[in-house]
Design a protein around this motif. Structure first.
Motif, PDB file in Angstrom:
ATOM      1  N   LEU A 120      57.134  67.441  56.602  1.00  0.00           N
ATOM      2  CA  LEU A 120      55.982  68.333  56.543  1.00  0.00           C
ATOM      3  C   LEU A 120      55.842  69.123  57.832  1.00  0.00           C
ATOM      4  O   LEU A 120      56.056  68.585  58.921  1.00  0.00           O
ATOM      5  CB  LEU A 120      54.698  67.532  56.323  1.00  0.00           C
ATOM      6  N   GLU A 121      55.470  70.387  57.695  1.00  0.00           N
ATOM      7  CA  GLU A 121      55.198  71.211  58.867  1.00  0.00           C
ATOM      8  C   GLU A 121      54.203  72.306  58.465  1.00  0.00           C
ATOM      9  O   GLU A 121      54.580  73.442  58.212  1.00  0.00           O
ATOM     10  CB  GLU A 121      56.476  71.822  59.433  1.00  0.00           C
ATOM     11  N   PRO A 122      52.927  71.941  58.402  1.00  0.00           N
ATOM     12  CA  PRO A 122      51.931  72.964  58.063  1.00  0.00           C
ATOM     13  C   PRO A 122      51.868  74.028  59.150  1.00  0.00           C
ATOM     14  O   PRO A 122      52.168  73.769  60.315  1.00  0.00           O
ATOM     15  CB  PRO A 122      50.620  72.187  57.975  1.00  0.00           C
ATOM     16  N   GLU A 123      51.476  75.236  58.741  1.00  0.00           N
ATOM     17  CA  GLU A 123      51.338  76.339  59.675  1.00  0.00           C
ATOM     18  C   GLU A 123      49.866  76.572  59.972  1.00  0.00           C
ATOM     19  O   GLU A 123      49.034  76.531  59.078  1.00  0.00           O
ATOM     20  CB  GLU A 123      51.920  77.616  59.072  1.00  0.00           C
ATOM     21  N   ILE A 124      49.581  76.805  61.236  1.00  0.00           N
ATOM     22  CA  ILE A 124      48.230  77.159  61.636  1.00  0.00           C
ATOM     23  C   ILE A 124      48.273  78.516  62.319  1.00  0.00           C
ATOM     24  O   ILE A 124      49.310  78.922  62.843  1.00  0.00           O
ATOM     25  CB  ILE A 124      47.605  76.111  62.582  1.00  0.00           C
ATOM     26  N   THR A 125      47.164  79.218  62.289  1.00  0.00           N
ATOM     27  CA  THR A 125      47.053  80.483  63.003  1.00  0.00           C
ATOM     28  C   THR A 125      46.004  80.337  64.087  1.00  0.00           C
ATOM     29  O   THR A 125      45.180  79.429  64.058  1.00  0.00           O
ATOM     30  CB  THR A 125      46.650  81.637  62.066  1.00  0.00           C
ATOM     31  N   GLU A 126      46.040  81.241  65.016  1.00  0.00           N
ATOM     32  CA  GLU A 126      45.098  81.187  66.123  1.00  0.00           C
ATOM     33  C   GLU A 126      43.655  81.241  65.643  1.00  0.00           C
ATOM     34  O   GLU A 126      42.793  80.560  66.174  1.00  0.00           O
ATOM     35  CB  GLU A 126      45.388  82.341  67.068  1.00  0.00           C
ATOM     36  N   ALA A 141      53.410  74.000  62.972  1.00  0.00           N
ATOM     37  CA  ALA A 141      53.943  75.313  63.326  1.00  0.00           C
ATOM     38  C   ALA A 141      52.790  76.268  63.623  1.00  0.00           C
ATOM     39  O   ALA A 141      51.795  76.306  62.904  1.00  0.00           O
ATOM     40  CB  ALA A 141      54.788  75.869  62.176  1.00  0.00           C
ATOM     41  N   PHE A 142      52.925  77.026  64.693  1.00  0.00           N
ATOM     42  CA  PHE A 142      51.939  78.034  65.067  1.00  0.00           C
ATOM     43  C   PHE A 142      52.455  79.377  64.571  1.00  0.00           C
ATOM     44  O   PHE A 142      53.442  79.899  65.081  1.00  0.00           O
ATOM     45  CB  PHE A 142      51.743  78.012  66.577  1.00  0.00           C
ATOM     46  N   ASP A 143      51.798  79.918  63.549  1.00  0.00           N
ATOM     47  CA  ASP A 143      52.244  81.151  62.896  1.00  0.00           C
ATOM     48  C   ASP A 143      51.683  82.378  63.619  1.00  0.00           C
ATOM     49  O   ASP A 143      50.667  82.301  64.290  1.00  0.00           O
ATOM     50  CB  ASP A 143      51.762  81.127  61.437  1.00  0.00           C
TER      51      ASP A 143
END
Length: 119
Positions: free
Chosen positions: A10-16, A41-43
């Motif tokens: 698993l590697e969910p993406e987050i945004t600022e 992951a930082f998208d």
């Protein structure tokens, strides 16, 4: 769960924007996820004003270089410099990098030369 490798897959993406809206609660949740092996992951990296501080504070496994830099990498020395700097910083933090929006072979080739091997 550790034997199946499921959390590591698993590697969910987050945004600022998500992080800034709920800073402390998001940080605590992400730290718990990383403790059990989930990647974070930082998208859209590089498009916000607090990106460097977030990379320093948050338990990331990957930064995703925004496509706006990738699209201009062949024509703009500045875009190439930004990609190189992000790649170097991520490497220093033991964080992987992924370039978003790679559409051509020349883009792929220059990204490889800049040290970014995922797109």
């Amino acid at each position: 769960m550790g034997e199946t490798g499921f959390p590591q897959a698993l590697e969910p993406e987050i945004t600022e924007g998500i992080v800034l809206d709920h800073d402390n609660s998001v940080l605590a949740s992400l730290e718990r996820l990383r403790e059990i092996g989930v990647g974070i992951a930082f998208d859209e990296f590089g498009t916000g004003y607090a990106s460097l501080n977030l990379v320093k504070r948050y338990p990331l496994s990957r930064v995703k270089i925004d496509r706006s830099f990738v699209q201009g990498v062949l024509e703009s020395d500045r875009d190439a410099a930004i990609i190189r700097a992000v790649r170097h910083m991520a490497h220093s933090f033991n964080v992987k990098t992924t370039a978003e929006g790679v559409e051509t072979e020349p883009q792929r080739n220059i990204l490889r030369r800049l040290g970014c091997h995922e797109g």
